[in-house]
Design a protein around this motif. Sequence first.
Motif, PDB file in Angstrom:
ATOM      1  N   LYS A  70       0.850  -1.191   0.000  1.00 43.16           N
ATOM      2  CA  LYS A  70       0.000   0.000   0.000  1.00 43.16           C
ATOM      3  C   LYS A  70       0.884   1.240   0.000  1.00 43.16           C
ATOM      4  O   LYS A  70       1.725   1.414   0.887  1.00 43.16           O
ATOM      5  CB  LYS A  70      -0.919  -0.008   1.220  1.00 43.16           C
ATOM      6  N   GLN A  71       0.695   2.078  -1.003  1.00 47.70           N
ATOM      7  CA  GLN A  71       1.489   3.304  -1.120  1.00 47.70           C
ATOM      8  C   GLN A  71       0.837   4.403  -0.301  1.00 47.70           C
ATOM      9  O   GLN A  71      -0.388   4.504  -0.253  1.00 47.70           O
ATOM     10  CB  GLN A  71       1.589   3.700  -2.604  1.00 47.70           C
ATOM     11  N   PRO A  72       1.651   5.252   0.318  1.00 48.02           N
ATOM     12  CA  PRO A  72       1.075   6.323   1.144  1.00 48.02           C
ATOM     13  C   PRO A  72       0.335   7.361   0.309  1.00 48.02           C
ATOM     14  O   PRO A  72       0.756   7.708  -0.785  1.00 48.02           O
ATOM     15  CB  PRO A  72       2.297   6.946   1.827  1.00 48.02           C
ATOM     16  N   ALA A  73      -0.777   7.799   0.841  1.00 47.04           N
ATOM     17  CA  ALA A  73      -1.554   8.853   0.182  1.00 47.04           C
ATOM     18  C   ALA A  73      -1.106  10.194   0.753  1.00 47.04           C
ATOM     19  O   ALA A  73      -1.321  10.474   1.925  1.00 47.04           O
ATOM     20  CB  ALA A  73      -3.041   8.648   0.432  1.00 47.04           C
ATOM     21  N   ILE A  74      -0.448  10.981  -0.078  1.00 48.27           N
ATOM     22  CA  ILE A  74      -0.029  12.311   0.354  1.00 48.27           C
ATOM     23  C   ILE A  74      -0.685  13.343  -0.561  1.00 48.27           C
ATOM     24  O   ILE A  74      -0.996  13.057  -1.711  1.00 48.27           O
ATOM     25  CB  ILE A  74       1.517  12.484   0.348  1.00 48.27           C
ATOM     26  N   ASN A  75      -0.894  14.522  -0.012  1.00 51.11           N
ATOM     27  CA  ASN A  75      -1.521  15.592  -0.788  1.00 51.11           C
ATOM     28  C   ASN A  75      -0.484  16.247  -1.696  1.00 51.11           C
ATOM     29  O   ASN A  75       0.468  16.849  -1.215  1.00 51.11           O
ATOM     30  CB  ASN A  75      -2.151  16.628   0.147  1.00 51.11           C
ATOM     31  N   VAL A  76      -0.680  16.096  -2.996  1.00 54.67           N
ATOM     32  CA  VAL A  76       0.196  16.723  -3.978  1.00 54.67           C
ATOM     33  C   VAL A  76      -0.668  17.710  -4.754  1.00 54.67           C
ATOM     34  O   VAL A  76      -1.551  17.304  -5.510  1.00 54.67           O
ATOM     35  CB  VAL A  76       0.824  15.685  -4.933  1.00 54.67           C
ATOM     36  N   PRO A  77      -0.449  19.007  -4.547  1.00 56.21           N
ATOM     37  CA  PRO A  77      -1.298  19.995  -5.227  1.00 56.21           C
ATOM     38  C   PRO A  77      -1.124  19.953  -6.748  1.00 56.21           C
ATOM     39  O   PRO A  77      -0.072  19.584  -7.262  1.00 56.21           O
ATOM     40  CB  PRO A  77      -0.835  21.335  -4.654  1.00 56.21           C
ATOM     41  N   LYS A  78      -2.177  20.349  -7.436  1.00 61.72           N
ATOM     42  CA  LYS A  78      -2.150  20.410  -8.902  1.00 61.72           C
ATOM     43  C   LYS A  78      -1.203  21.523  -9.334  1.00 61.72           C
ATOM     44  O   LYS A  78      -1.211  22.612  -8.773  1.00 61.72           O
ATOM     45  CB  LYS A  78      -3.567  20.678  -9.418  1.00 61.72           C
ATOM     46  N   SER A  79      -0.384  21.246 -10.339  1.00 58.56           N
ATOM     47  CA  SER A  79       0.579  22.238 -10.816  1.00 58.56           C
ATOM     48  C   SER A  79      -0.140  23.371 -11.551  1.00 58.56           C
ATOM     49  O   SER A  79      -1.259  23.209 -12.043  1.00 58.56           O
ATOM     50  CB  SER A  79       1.594  21.583 -11.752  1.00 58.56           C
ATOM     51  N   LEU A  80       0.530  24.511 -11.636  1.00 58.28           N
ATOM     52  CA  LEU A  80      -0.037  25.645 -12.376  1.00 58.28           C
ATOM     53  C   LEU A  80      -0.224  25.303 -13.853  1.00 58.28           C
ATOM     54  O   LEU A  80      -1.189  25.734 -14.479  1.00 58.28           O
ATOM     55  CB  LEU A  80       0.856  26.874 -12.223  1.00 58.28           C
ATOM     56  N   ILE A 135      -3.412  23.316 -14.152  1.00 55.59           N
ATOM     57  CA  ILE A 135      -4.566  24.218 -14.004  1.00 55.59           C
ATOM     58  C   ILE A 135      -4.779  25.000 -15.297  1.00 55.59           C
ATOM     59  O   ILE A 135      -5.908  25.136 -15.784  1.00 55.59           O
ATOM     60  CB  ILE A 135      -4.371  25.161 -12.799  1.00 55.59           C
ATOM     61  N   PHE A 136      -3.688  25.505 -15.878  1.00 47.90           N
ATOM     62  CA  PHE A 136      -3.761  26.224 -17.144  1.00 47.90           C
ATOM     63  C   PHE A 136      -4.347  25.336 -18.243  1.00 47.90           C
ATOM     64  O   PHE A 136      -5.242  25.748 -18.986  1.00 47.90           O
ATOM     65  CB  PHE A 136      -2.370  26.738 -17.543  1.00 47.90           C
ATOM     66  N   LEU A 137      -3.834  24.097 -18.362  1.00 47.03           N
ATOM     67  CA  LEU A 137      -4.351  23.170 -19.377  1.00 47.03           C
ATOM     68  C   LEU A 137      -5.838  22.901 -19.182  1.00 47.03           C
ATOM     69  O   LEU A 137      -6.602  22.857 -20.145  1.00 47.03           O
ATOM     70  CB  LEU A 137      -3.596  21.841 -19.319  1.00 47.03           C
ATOM     71  N   ASP A 138      -6.240  22.713 -17.921  1.00 44.27           N
ATOM     72  CA  ASP A 138      -7.657  22.469 -17.639  1.00 44.27           C
ATOM     73  C   ASP A 138      -8.530  23.616 -18.134  1.00 44.27           C
ATOM     74  O   ASP A 138      -9.555  23.405 -18.781  1.00 44.27           O
ATOM     75  CB  ASP A 138      -7.890  22.274 -16.140  1.00 44.27           C
ATOM     76  N   TRP A 139      -8.121  24.840 -17.826  1.00 49.00           N
ATOM     77  CA  TRP A 139      -8.928  25.999 -18.206  1.00 49.00           C
ATOM     78  C   TRP A 139      -8.990  26.182 -19.717  1.00 49.00           C
ATOM     79  O   TRP A 139     -10.052  26.439 -20.278  1.00 49.00           O
ATOM     80  CB  TRP A 139      -8.416  27.268 -17.528  1.00 49.00           C
ATOM     81  N   VAL A 140      -7.855  26.036 -20.370  1.00 47.21           N
ATOM     82  CA  VAL A 140      -7.832  26.186 -21.833  1.00 47.21           C
ATOM     83  C   VAL A 140      -8.717  25.127 -22.485  1.00 47.21           C
ATOM     84  O   VAL A 140      -9.530  25.423 -23.359  1.00 47.21           O
ATOM     85  CB  VAL A 140      -6.385  26.109 -22.378  1.00 47.21           C
ATOM     86  N   ASN A 181       4.474  13.707 -11.202  1.00 48.58           N
ATOM     87  CA  ASN A 181       4.617  13.293 -12.599  1.00 48.58           C
ATOM     88  C   ASN A 181       3.384  12.509 -13.051  1.00 48.58           C
ATOM     89  O   ASN A 181       2.859  12.747 -14.142  1.00 48.58           O
ATOM     90  CB  ASN A 181       5.878  12.441 -12.759  1.00 48.58           C
ATOM     91  N   ALA A 182       2.912  11.593 -12.228  1.00 50.80           N
ATOM     92  CA  ALA A 182       1.750  10.776 -12.587  1.00 50.80           C
ATOM     93  C   ALA A 182       0.493  11.638 -12.701  1.00 50.80           C
ATOM     94  O   ALA A 182      -0.298  11.463 -13.636  1.00 50.80           O
ATOM     95  CB  ALA A 182       1.543   9.675 -11.548  1.00 50.80           C
ATOM     96  N   LYS A 183       0.306  12.573 -11.771  1.00 48.38           N
ATOM     97  CA  LYS A 183      -0.858  13.450 -11.835  1.00 48.38           C
ATOM     98  C   LYS A 183      -0.830  14.300 -13.100  1.00 48.38           C
ATOM     99  O   LYS A 183      -1.851  14.471 -13.765  1.00 48.38           O
ATOM    100  CB  LYS A 183      -0.916  14.369 -10.598  1.00 48.38           C
ATOM    101  N   LEU A 184       0.354  14.814 -13.433  1.00 51.14           N
ATOM    102  CA  LEU A 184       0.469  15.637 -14.629  1.00 51.14           C
ATOM    103  C   LEU A 184       0.240  14.806 -15.889  1.00 51.14           C
ATOM    104  O   LEU A 184      -0.386  15.269 -16.838  1.00 51.14           O
ATOM    105  CB  LEU A 184       1.826  16.343 -14.672  1.00 51.14           C
ATOM    106  N   MET A 185       0.723  13.554 -15.896  1.00 50.97           N
ATOM    107  CA  MET A 185       0.499  12.699 -17.054  1.00 50.97           C
ATOM    108  C   MET A 185      -0.995  12.473 -17.271  1.00 50.97           C
ATOM    109  O   MET A 185      -1.490  12.606 -18.400  1.00 50.97           O
ATOM    110  CB  MET A 185       1.192  11.351 -16.894  1.00 50.97           C
ATOM    111  N   ILE A 186      -1.725  12.146 -16.220  1.00 55.03           N
ATOM    112  CA  ILE A 186      -3.171  11.933 -16.348  1.00 55.03           C
ATOM    113  C   ILE A 186      -3.835  13.222 -16.809  1.00 55.03           C
ATOM    114  O   ILE A 186      -4.722  13.213 -17.665  1.00 55.03           O
ATOM    115  CB  ILE A 186      -3.776  11.441 -15.016  1.00 55.03           C
TER     116      ILE A 186
END
Length: 163
Positions: A3-13, A16-21, A103-108
């Motif tokens: 089981k890998q630890p769940a840590i809070n990794v904020p979304k990169s700027l 966020i920019f890609l999401d909005w565009v 890295n994984a969050k940004l890839m998704i």
Amino acid sequence: MIKQPAINVPKSLFAIFLDWVTLLLFLAVIIYLVVQYPSLPDQVPGHYDSSGMVDRWGSKIEMWILPLVGAGLWVLMTIVEKYPHTFNYINLRQDNLEAQYRNAKLMINVLKNESVLLFSFLIFQDIRVANGAAEGLGYFFMPVFLFVIFGSMIIFLIRMLRM
């Protein structure tokens, strides 16, 4: 299974920019579909072959499938993006845990946005083809799409291996 630890990794700027565009472009294409819908012919492109030419025509009500699938994909991948501790990693260690999760969050996020932008393009092009302004997606659509998607995955996998 470890089981890998769940840590809070904020979304990169950048994410966020890609999401909005992407959201703005997707919304613009849906508005374009709403505006163009009354003037669309009864038969619209339903499917394209590998060379980008229409190989099936369908009812214009089918034009709403792509926006629904795109929105559903957006929601599901946004949820998945929040749980990087549930992903599989090759070289996850305590000293690179946060970097691997970022890295994984940004890839998704990148794959999510590329996919929704693909749906936006397909909606736009379906409207153009239905109205006679275009004949198909073009011969280079499939190779370019595959290059972008697989290229992104390769870049993020290389980043993961280097950490």
